[in-house]
Design an enzyme around this catalytic site. Sequence first.
Site, PDB file in Angstrom:
ATOM      1  N   ASP A  19      62.435  66.267 120.093  1.00 46.20           N
ATOM      2  CA  ASP A  19      62.492  66.460 118.637  1.00 46.20           C
ATOM      3  C   ASP A  19      61.157  66.869 118.042  1.00 46.20           C
ATOM      4  O   ASP A  19      61.060  67.892 117.359  1.00 46.20           O
ATOM      5  CB  ASP A  19      62.947  65.165 117.943  1.00 46.20           C
ATOM      6  CG  ASP A  19      64.441  64.936 118.044  1.00 46.20           C
ATOM      7  OD1 ASP A  19      65.028  65.194 119.118  1.00 46.20           O
ATOM      8  OD2 ASP A  19      65.031  64.494 117.043  1.00 46.20           O
ATOM      9  N   ARG A  98      55.514  50.999 111.581  1.00 45.38           N
ATOM     10  CA  ARG A  98      55.445  52.190 110.733  1.00 45.38           C
ATOM     11  C   ARG A  98      54.231  52.227 109.803  1.00 45.38           C
ATOM     12  O   ARG A  98      53.530  53.243 109.746  1.00 45.38           O
ATOM     13  CB  ARG A  98      56.747  52.348 109.929  1.00 45.38           C
ATOM     14  CG  ARG A  98      57.989  52.580 110.788  1.00 45.38           C
ATOM     15  CD  ARG A  98      57.733  53.565 111.882  1.00 45.38           C
ATOM     16  NE  ARG A  98      58.876  53.853 112.717  1.00 45.38           N
ATOM     17  CZ  ARG A  98      58.774  54.118 114.013  1.00 45.38           C
ATOM     18  NH1 ARG A  98      57.592  54.082 114.623  1.00 45.38           N
ATOM     19  NH2 ARG A  98      59.844  54.412 114.702  1.00 45.38           N
ATOM     20  N   ASP A 127      63.115  54.647 108.869  1.00 47.01           N
ATOM     21  CA  ASP A 127      61.744  55.005 109.223  1.00 47.01           C
ATOM     22  C   ASP A 127      61.155  56.067 108.311  1.00 47.01           C
ATOM     23  O   ASP A 127      59.965  56.033 107.994  1.00 47.01           O
ATOM     24  CB  ASP A 127      61.674  55.430 110.687  1.00 47.01           C
ATOM     25  CG  ASP A 127      61.789  54.227 111.608  1.00 47.01           C
ATOM     26  OD1 ASP A 127      61.448  53.127 111.157  1.00 47.01           O
ATOM     27  OD2 ASP A 127      62.227  54.398 112.748  1.00 47.01           O
ATOM     28  N   SER A 183      69.703  55.936 121.117  1.00 47.91           N
ATOM     29  CA  SER A 183      68.293  56.246 120.889  1.00 47.91           C
ATOM     30  C   SER A 183      67.496  54.960 120.949  1.00 47.91           C
ATOM     31  O   SER A 183      68.015  53.869 120.723  1.00 47.91           O
ATOM     32  CB  SER A 183      68.109  56.926 119.532  1.00 47.91           C
ATOM     33  OG  SER A 183      68.277  55.983 118.504  1.00 47.91           O
TER      34      SER A 183
END
Lengths: 419, 419, 419, 419
Positions: A19, A98, A127, A183
């Site tokens: 990605d 994050r 996120d 994922s």
Amino acid sequence: MVMSTSKGTVVLAYSGGLDTSCILLWLIEQGYIVIAYMANIGQEDDFETAREKALKIGASKVVIDDLRVQFVKDFIWSAVSAGLVYESRYLLGTSLARPCISQGLVKVAREERAQFISHGATGKGNDQVRFELSCYALWPQVKVLAPWRTEHFTERFQGRQDLIQYAASHGVPVPVTLEKPWSMDANLMHISYESGVLEDPAELAPDGIFQMTVDPKNAPDKPCKLQINFEHGIPVSIKNLTEVGPVNTDPLKMFILLNELGGKHGVGRIDIVENRFIGLKSRGVYETPGGTILHAAHTDLETFCLDREVLRVKTFLRDKMADYVYNGFWFSPECEFVRESIALSQRHVTGWVQVQLYKGSVQVLARHSPIALYNQSLVSMDQQGDFQPEDATGFINIHAIRLREYQRFKMHLEGGQIR
Amino acid sequence: MVMSTSKGTVVLAYSGGLDTSCILLWLIEQGYIVIAYMANIGQEDDFETAREKALKIGASKVVIDDLRVQFVKDFIWSAVSAGLVYESRYLLGTSLARPCISQGLVKVAREERAQFISHGATGKGNDQVRFELSCYALWPQVKVLAPWRTEHFTERFQGRQDLIQYAASHGVPVPVTLEKPWSMDANLMHISYESGVLEDPAELAPDGIFQMTVDPKNAPDKPCKLQINFEHGIPVSIKNLTEVGPVNTDPLKMFILLNELGGKHGVGRIDIVENRFIGLKSRGVYETPGGTILHAAHTDLETFCLDREVLRVKTFLRDKMADYVYNGFWFSPECEFVRESIALSQRHVTGWVQVQLYKGSVQVLARHSPIALYNQSLVSMDQQGDFQPEDATGFINIHAIRLREYQRFKMHLEGGQIR
Amino acid sequence: MVMSTSKGTVVLAYSGGLDTSCILLWLIEQGYIVIAYMANIGQEDDFETAREKALKIGASKVVIDDLRVQFVKDFIWSAVSAGLVYESRYLLGTSLARPCISQGLVKVAREERAQFISHGATGKGNDQVRFELSCYALWPQVKVLAPWRTEHFTERFQGRQDLIQYAASHGVPVPVTLEKPWSMDANLMHISYESGVLEDPAELAPDGIFQMTVDPKNAPDKPCKLQINFEHGIPVSIKNLTEVGPVNTDPLKMFILLNELGGKHGVGRIDIVENRFIGLKSRGVYETPGGTILHAAHTDLETFCLDREVLRVKTFLRDKMADYVYNGFWFSPECEFVRESIALSQRHVTGWVQVQLYKGSVQVLARHSPIALYNQSLVSMDQQGDFQPEDATGFINIHAIRLREYQRFKMHLEGGQIR
Amino acid sequence: MVMSTSKGTVVLAYSGGLDTSCILLWLIEQGYIVIAYMANIGQEDDFETAREKALKIGASKVVIDDLRVQFVKDFIWSAVSAGLVYESRYLLGTSLARPCISQGLVKVAREERAQFISHGATGKGNDQVRFELSCYALWPQVKVLAPWRTEHFTERFQGRQDLIQYAASHGVPVPVTLEKPWSMDANLMHISYESGVLEDPAELAPDGIFQMTVDPKNAPDKPCKLQINFEHGIPVSIKNLTEVGPVNTDPLKMFILLNELGGKHGVGRIDIVENRFIGLKSRGVYETPGGTILHAAHTDLETFCLDREVLRVKTFLRDKMADYVYNGFWFSPECEFVRESIALSQRHVTGWVQVQLYKGSVQVLARHSPIALYNQSLVSMDQQGDFQPEDATGFINIHAIRLREYQRFKMHLEGGQIR
């Protein structure tokens, strides 16, 4: 230096995966100068291979930033001492990473005089919110490019196959292994698994999904006992009581050790449905070995050390902070305020806790504090001390006033008579 | 019928043990007519032997009251659907039993036209408060006799030896076995252990203390999978997925089954320091096999079914109710109000949860609800549905307003400049 | 120095009135050495006459302690900056005075090597709790003598007439005026009225009851405008905008000025029923002129300066603290914790507020802060600035996800169809 | 019936003013069939003139919907019984009207088989959120057209002048009077004023801005006394005690009467800065005469009738609900849940309150409930009743345990000695 023909400089949160490799390529195609930023927050990535890949794709620069110590000291320790847990179960492993990464992104972006920050987070997730709110909070002028929310991008890349084709056609190495049907996101604190086959909450998570922890059924038959010392709510040393060894006091090493031991004993797996900030429910599977051990130990010591009513207020603040962190508001005035207030509450949370790890569970066994409010001679049934049992009579009678009045009131309402 | 020479009739919460036998004797000595009341709330007592003993000591009557169904349906189910847990860990086994027993005590006392209720709870504990507040709430006119807070009694009986001597001298059988160096309290929901050697929180609880659960190390190597169905937050059936058998739907049988399975797999042990209502801290060791399984399952289903913001409010109410129940305020206006409000929240908490029991831990594996808010097609990364990813941009940007302003404000305060 | 024949030394909170004069006499009769302690917290007492009276009765010493500055700075300012208000209406005038007086009592008692503290607070009220909890918290070893809860005392003095007779027979001057048919308690912050004719909450309070404030109907026809400056949530100066005069910056003088102006304009009267800590409801009538003005002004500035979410948390802490203070827990770990946390929230509550006093009401007119989060150019409808209106679309749409899902869910439950 | 060439049917919330007239015109220009919807929620509009204007502009239909009774009974009464107040001061007049209007909009849109709803709310305000969240919640499939957030529209109309020119050039009558330098929004409950000259919070609001209330300085010299009766927290009758007249029991008439009396006596003006949902702070000036009276009266009766601890929980729910309503979440699962829970709390809030209106203030004078928990004989200082003063000793001593322990603990920490 921004070239006149360029749209400006972007710092991209880069993982080396399909990605963000495609996003890197695409951003360059769009006319941006792109700096690939890789935060090392303890995930098991091959940073050097990723660096070469990014440079090959056309990144003007690759920054690999080891944030592990910072992640442990500024984020994980803060969560542990606050006792953060989202919706009663999730220890916020991703949520904590994050803002830590965002701090690194902003730092590099400002050093590099970039105008943009970009990331590969998707449009339905938490996120994106956490990255962007953190970046905006730290640097109000920044502009964020979120390709997965950009129509031009999403129309072009409608599935994984489109990405593979795009990468291949530009000479970007594509994964040769089959993609796992879910994922995952890994860092020092946890690995999360979601999407794909996990989306049906009525279906069991596949065997063999976990990477940090063994299946409790394969864990050692011999339990492991640990002693964890805290000062002011912060872990300061770990001693393995089962296998003699050195006492760990370095934050990063301590946390890695707890991950190893927790992982070995299958500690910290959960399978939950949670409420995302954007209003969706999603199913997540998490493994948080070290964090689970610390949470159990800290909760124990805190209840031991804190006054009851202080604990009540602190618990309210804890729950507020967990929501702030989950929702991406780490760098907000409210989180700052609550964090500082919680820190005040931890002044006397000092002492040790002994825990036992065994086949998936962590049990608290004992605790001690040099300064706890626990007063053994006061509580002992065999000692009277200052305590006058007859005082309890008045205590109860006064507390009963409201209840007796309420009962009389209800009898009155019902027209009844009390003998 | 109260004799003219009597001080009146007392209903005594009687266990058959040394303490309440001596209290029974002492109350009779003081001139009361005493009815011994034994509530069967699932503890493993020999009720008939106790009955004979009480009659022999001089009780005017012995009432043995099987409250187990009531305890499960009115108290344990209520706690499960509310998700009650005290100070993040304790499932309130004893706290729930007290108002249940008090209801029985008051019912018998009123039927028997007694004026007094008496109990053997000590002066430093929570139970005296729970018994008395419950009794006063249900029957404002009642008078409570609490010998352990009566100087005349406590001066005479300063230790266990005094009680033994008193009993022996009146022909009351005394325990021949050595007293265990801790006290315990058992009911259908749990057994609690405290006092004695447990009073030092830094000392490990003795091996072999537990009675409802095996040591996880001795639990079967093969896990047990269960499916628990809930309707409106209440358990309605249990299916053992590992060993084929009938589906249980009877509340009492269901709970006993969960206790058996939980006990067999070593589920539900905790060792904590808690804050008592009267302001002391005390160390308690608890085993709550069935309750622990239900708590895990209900928490999972509830998070799955409830809207996020409803869950937040319900969590606040849950924490309030846990304190009310722990402190003895089951029959209070506030507990009544909160219980009814929580019940409103449970309307849609219907579905099943699959859990696995293994060597001390209970893991949630999967869940399903015919009516949950979880929308798989909405959350799926592969489907767009109603969801417009670009909406997230506005969502984030608007949420960022406060944070950017705050950062600007702080920069301004620091006299700094933002590039 | 305690005489060998004495029971010890008592420091008595003495007012010079009938009750505490009789208590003084009675304590001496009981064999105590008694030091009369009078705290000046702004009530309009004749301290010198009281001193003479106490000495005449037999006090070994009289201490008159001017606590006014301390009361304003440590207690009133703290309440103002926290925004304390009990049950939405009561500004806690008496509740704040009690810990302040207790501090003085304990200080003197320790200096004088006394063993006891005594007070004239009655057995159904809040003040006994506030005095004693404060004293115990500051000095755990102290012993409190509360004659109005001592059977020996209450049996002897069953009404006012008994007290008058007792005083008269010992040559203690008794009040010549008729007692008012209510009781009152005055200090710098307020006067409270309760009991007697006020006990029927359906009856209007008598005309002419108030002493600090004029009847709004008799207040000046010309309003008074004030500007109050705050720093970090604390009042630092008062300027009368209507009548030119010096700016006040001395805490005590500022508060006295506000009392005068508020009193002149009839500000700060309330008539409420409140919930006492001991479980009774009671009707109280209060006048709090200066406190009412400051509360209005501070609330305004705080909402102006604080971030929305910080305000939410602070409001929770405010409500907790109001209960702590009302219930007598000023010197408790929880109040200390909450007070410190609230102080953190006040860092940026700096600026001025203009208010108008007029015939019983206080209106906020305008406010300014050099450092407020209020951003006029951002909020202006005529300026776009950083704000993108289209962002609001995404913001709304994402927030709508939960609501739309819930509606679909309900339609589904009802078996209905949505067109 | 949608014409084939049309983009579909829009129901537009129409006011007859310049903005929504231009939006009506513009929507028609864009190819929509537009139904003009006017809700009568008590504002003083000339509905018939507006109807003609809309038809003249090209509306396919005009619906004038008298929602006043519904607004009072379903929204205002609900707010009064919940005690809603936003950020301690704002009674939510506009916030309550929006879901009421939205209900009407959705009803008409579905009846008319429209696909779209449109409104003239601006992009920085709260009302856009309230309208849209309400519409989406009631009708998940609806599409909302918000011209003030549509680039095509906002680019064309950058100021009032553009709107006037557009209207004039299409033969739409334009206002001949000068626009006031602020905006206002009126309904039965209140009028709000904001923007323009009000945007500077340090500047006084202009004299003469208010329309529902007289300046307190011009209010009658004679106060007005009212008696308001509530049942289950809902107002059921109003009696003017000053001027003899009929007792009002019709909800709409009662509320109009309170507005008249409150308005005449200058009651209910506030000037505040508030936190908007979208993260801005804004200054608002409000007048809410009837709502202010009811809020004062209900608060008084509720505190009188509710148990203390029930009141605490209800207060938490009140504050949550105020935020929900302000933010536009009236039709949300959380608001529904909290509303129902609050209704449970109001079961016994029945009785009357007497209030006095005088020159801008409303004072509570007395209250009575046939079923209140207030027990005059229990609280009376002259009666002992069930209450044993000595019980307070035990009550205090037990509560002191934590405090004394904490002090000892602190002394220990400081290495100090306590005499």
